[in-house]
Design an enzyme around this catalytic site. Structure first.
Site, PDB file in Angstrom:
ATOM      1  N   TYR A 142       0.817  -1.215   0.000  1.00 39.26           N
ATOM      2  CA  TYR A 142       0.000   0.000   0.000  1.00 39.26           C
ATOM      3  C   TYR A 142       0.853   1.268   0.000  1.00 39.26           C
ATOM      4  O   TYR A 142       0.428   2.291  -0.504  1.00 39.26           O
ATOM      5  CB  TYR A 142      -0.884   0.034   1.252  1.00 39.26           C
ATOM      6  CG  TYR A 142      -2.227  -0.623   1.115  1.00 39.26           C
ATOM      7  CD1 TYR A 142      -2.327  -1.978   0.839  1.00 39.26           C
ATOM      8  CD2 TYR A 142      -3.396   0.104   1.287  1.00 39.26           C
ATOM      9  CE1 TYR A 142      -3.552  -2.592   0.736  1.00 39.26           C
ATOM     10  CE2 TYR A 142      -4.629  -0.509   1.181  1.00 39.26           C
ATOM     11  CZ  TYR A 142      -4.710  -1.849   0.909  1.00 39.26           C
ATOM     12  OH  TYR A 142      -5.933  -2.451   0.816  1.00 39.26           O
ATOM     13  N   LYS A 192       3.004 -15.255   2.750  1.00 43.38           N
ATOM     14  CA  LYS A 192       3.227 -16.011   1.511  1.00 43.38           C
ATOM     15  C   LYS A 192       4.717 -16.307   1.438  1.00 43.38           C
ATOM     16  O   LYS A 192       5.423 -15.952   0.474  1.00 43.38           O
ATOM     17  CB  LYS A 192       2.720 -15.179   0.315  1.00 43.38           C
ATOM     18  CG  LYS A 192       2.715 -15.903  -1.017  1.00 43.38           C
ATOM     19  CD  LYS A 192       1.630 -16.970  -1.161  1.00 43.38           C
ATOM     20  CE  LYS A 192       1.783 -17.725  -2.454  1.00 43.38           C
ATOM     21  NZ  LYS A 192       0.880 -18.871  -2.575  1.00 43.38           N
ATOM     22  N   ASP A 224      -3.058 -18.133   0.602  1.00 46.68           N
ATOM     23  CA  ASP A 224      -4.035 -18.824  -0.253  1.00 46.68           C
ATOM     24  C   ASP A 224      -4.750 -19.914   0.535  1.00 46.68           C
ATOM     25  O   ASP A 224      -5.969 -20.059   0.478  1.00 46.68           O
ATOM     26  CB  ASP A 224      -3.363 -19.380  -1.524  1.00 46.68           C
ATOM     27  CG  ASP A 224      -2.074 -20.140  -1.263  1.00 46.68           C
ATOM     28  OD1 ASP A 224      -1.558 -20.102  -0.123  1.00 46.68           O
ATOM     29  OD2 ASP A 224      -1.568 -20.794  -2.204  1.00 46.68           O
ATOM     30  N   ASP A 248      -6.510  -6.868   4.182  1.00 44.77           N
ATOM     31  CA  ASP A 248      -7.618  -6.209   3.480  1.00 44.77           C
ATOM     32  C   ASP A 248      -8.535  -7.262   2.868  1.00 44.77           C
ATOM     33  O   ASP A 248      -9.757  -7.242   3.042  1.00 44.77           O
ATOM     34  CB  ASP A 248      -7.051  -5.292   2.394  1.00 44.77           C
ATOM     35  CG  ASP A 248      -8.146  -4.604   1.595  1.00 44.77           C
ATOM     36  OD1 ASP A 248      -9.115  -4.138   2.212  1.00 44.77           O
ATOM     37  OD2 ASP A 248      -8.032  -4.551   0.354  1.00 44.77           O
ATOM     38  N   ASP A 252     -12.492  -8.798   4.388  1.00 38.52           N
ATOM     39  CA  ASP A 252     -13.754  -8.790   3.638  1.00 38.52           C
ATOM     40  C   ASP A 252     -14.311 -10.206   3.530  1.00 38.52           C
ATOM     41  O   ASP A 252     -15.511 -10.432   3.671  1.00 38.52           O
ATOM     42  CB  ASP A 252     -13.562  -8.227   2.212  1.00 38.52           C
ATOM     43  CG  ASP A 252     -13.887  -6.742   2.127  1.00 38.52           C
ATOM     44  OD1 ASP A 252     -13.676  -6.033   3.140  1.00 38.52           O
ATOM     45  OD2 ASP A 252     -14.342  -6.282   1.064  1.00 38.52           O
TER      46      ASP A 252
HETATM   47  C1  IPM Z   1     -10.490  -1.089   3.901  1.00 44.23           C
HETATM   48  C2  IPM Z   1     -10.688  -0.493   2.535  1.00 44.23           C
HETATM   49  C3  IPM Z   1      -9.526   0.424   2.216  1.00 44.23           C
HETATM   50  C4  IPM Z   1      -8.272  -0.404   2.201  1.00 44.23           C
HETATM   51  C5  IPM Z   1      -9.652   1.221   0.908  1.00 44.23           C
HETATM   52  C6  IPM Z   1     -10.960   1.948   0.828  1.00 44.23           C
HETATM   53  C7  IPM Z   1      -8.508   2.157   0.737  1.00 44.23           C
HETATM   54  O1  IPM Z   1     -10.857  -1.495   1.594  1.00 44.23           O
HETATM   55  O2  IPM Z   1     -10.406  -0.317   4.869  1.00 44.23           O
HETATM   56  O3  IPM Z   1     -10.427  -2.308   4.001  1.00 44.23           O
HETATM   57  O4  IPM Z   1      -7.924  -1.005   1.178  1.00 44.23           O
HETATM   58  O5  IPM Z   1      -7.612  -0.480   3.246  1.00 44.23           O
HETATM   59 MG    MG Z   2     -10.958  -3.437   2.410  1.00 43.06          MG
END
Ligand code: IPM
Ligand code: MG
Length: 360
Positions: A142, A192, A224, A248, A252
């Protein structure tokens, strides 16, 4: 009466709706226990760009730095999709994380017994899941340099740099192992290392730091495989420690165990007192102004603020209990609606949780 100054960065889309409800709930906690929560609203994201031509104005950073904690809604809207990368709303999020040195991102993914049937996965696999993802937040690909898009060998060439200093790995390790000590003393580090040098260093440092926490059972997993195991058998995990990009993606993924992104809070901690709290979901601009978005993730983020920034464990537990009661009593926003339940809007859900805080 003790005053706590909270920078309130509602952001874009439904950010204002969800933070309004969290503010209501915090005020109820203040009323009940005689704390003065003082909110200082500032702009961040697209709305800040509209006003100041930058998604992260200096004034916003200043207010955030002076505050006792930051509560953030969400940033982003499709209408900013065509802006140059440096002024896109998401830049504000990366910018504030870096500026406030918020390197430790805690993302709990727990499944509420009332909602297990919401998960797209079979109930028997998800019920009882309680994972804490500890994601490094200010390093990795990042923020690594060099980065860019250039012409090389006569064609376009895009590149980013996945990199970590050992000190960056070490400090996130200490956070993760401390969190593990307060939970079930089990930590899985995800990397990884079979392919990436940066991951080999990650694994080396994690292993070294683990010696300071002999009670914590440490395991390592490739990312993975971890992505697969989170779906196959989520209950095997307690604390997951990982880097920025893997965290990240995995967070999710893990959110789907609980059935809705609208339920999951997060805390981003630094090595000073200052921390930021935000739902893990985005700004959902399609739902803006409809009073249908789920405020629970933001309300639970406010609860995390009480615990991690203000050492108010009892008050944190009260908010969690207030949320659980609202769910037990059958109230649902549309994202978590189930047959036979009462559908309510964002502000109604906030009111119910606030009332529960006052009466529980
Ligand atoms: C998160 C989001 C952010 C990230 C984006 C919006 C920059 O996806 O907080 O998980 O990738 O960290
Ligand atoms: Mg995210």
């Amino acid at each position: 009466m003790k005053t706590y100054n909270i920078a309130l960065l509602a952001g874009d889309g439904t950010g204002k709706e969800v933070t309004d409800e969290a503010v209501k709930v915090l005020k109820a906690v203040g009323e009940k226990y005689s704390y003065d929560f003082n909110f200082e609203p500032e702009l961040i994201g697209g709305c800040a760009y509209d006003e100041y031509r930058t998604p992260l104005p200096d004034k916003t950073l200043e207010i955030a730095k002076k505050s006792d904690a930051v509560l953030l809604g969400a940033v982003g809207d499709w209408k900013y999709d065509t802006l140059p990368a440096e002024v896109r709303p998401e830049r504000a999020l990366l910018g504030i994380r870096k500026e406030l040195n918020l390197f430790a991102n805690l993302r709990p993914a727990s499944v509420y017994p009332e909602l297990t049937s919401l998960s797209p996965l079979k109930e028997e696999f998800v019920s009882g899941t309680d994972i804490m993802i500890v994601r490094e937040l200010t390093g990795d690909v990042y923020f690594g340099t060099p980065k860019g898009i250039e012409i090389k060998n006569g064609e376009k060439f895009g590149f980013n740099n996945m990199c970590y200093f050992e000190s960056e790995i070490r400090r996130i390790c200490h956070v993760a192992f401390s969190v593990a000590m307060q939970r079930s003393k089990k930590l899985c580090s995800v990397d990884k290392a079979n392919v990436l040098d940066v991951s080999r260093l990650w694994r080396e440092i994690v292993t070294e730091v683990s010696k300071e926490y002999p009670e914590v059972e440490l395991s390592h997993m490739y990312v993975d495989n971890a992505a697969m195991q989170i779906i196959r058998n989520p209950k095997q995990f307690d604390v997951i420690l990982t880097g920025n990009i893997f965290g990240d993606i995995l967070s999710d993924e893990a959110s789907m165990l609980s059935g809705s992104l609208g339920l999951l809070p997060s805390a981003s901690l630094s090595d000073t007192k200052l921390a930021m709290y935000e739902p893990i979901h985005g700004s959902a601009p399609d739902l803006k102004g409809k009073d249908t978005v789920n405020p629970i993730a933001t309300i639970l983020s406010a609860a995390m603020m009480l615990k991690y920034s203000f050492n108010m464990d009892k008050e944190h537990d009260l908010i969690v209990a207030a949320v659980r009661k609202a769910l037990k009593d059958g109230y649902r926003t549309q994202d978590i609606m189930q047959t036979g339940m009462n559908i309510v809007g964002c502000s109604k859900m906030g009111n119910i949780i606030k009332d529960n805080v006052l009466t529980l």
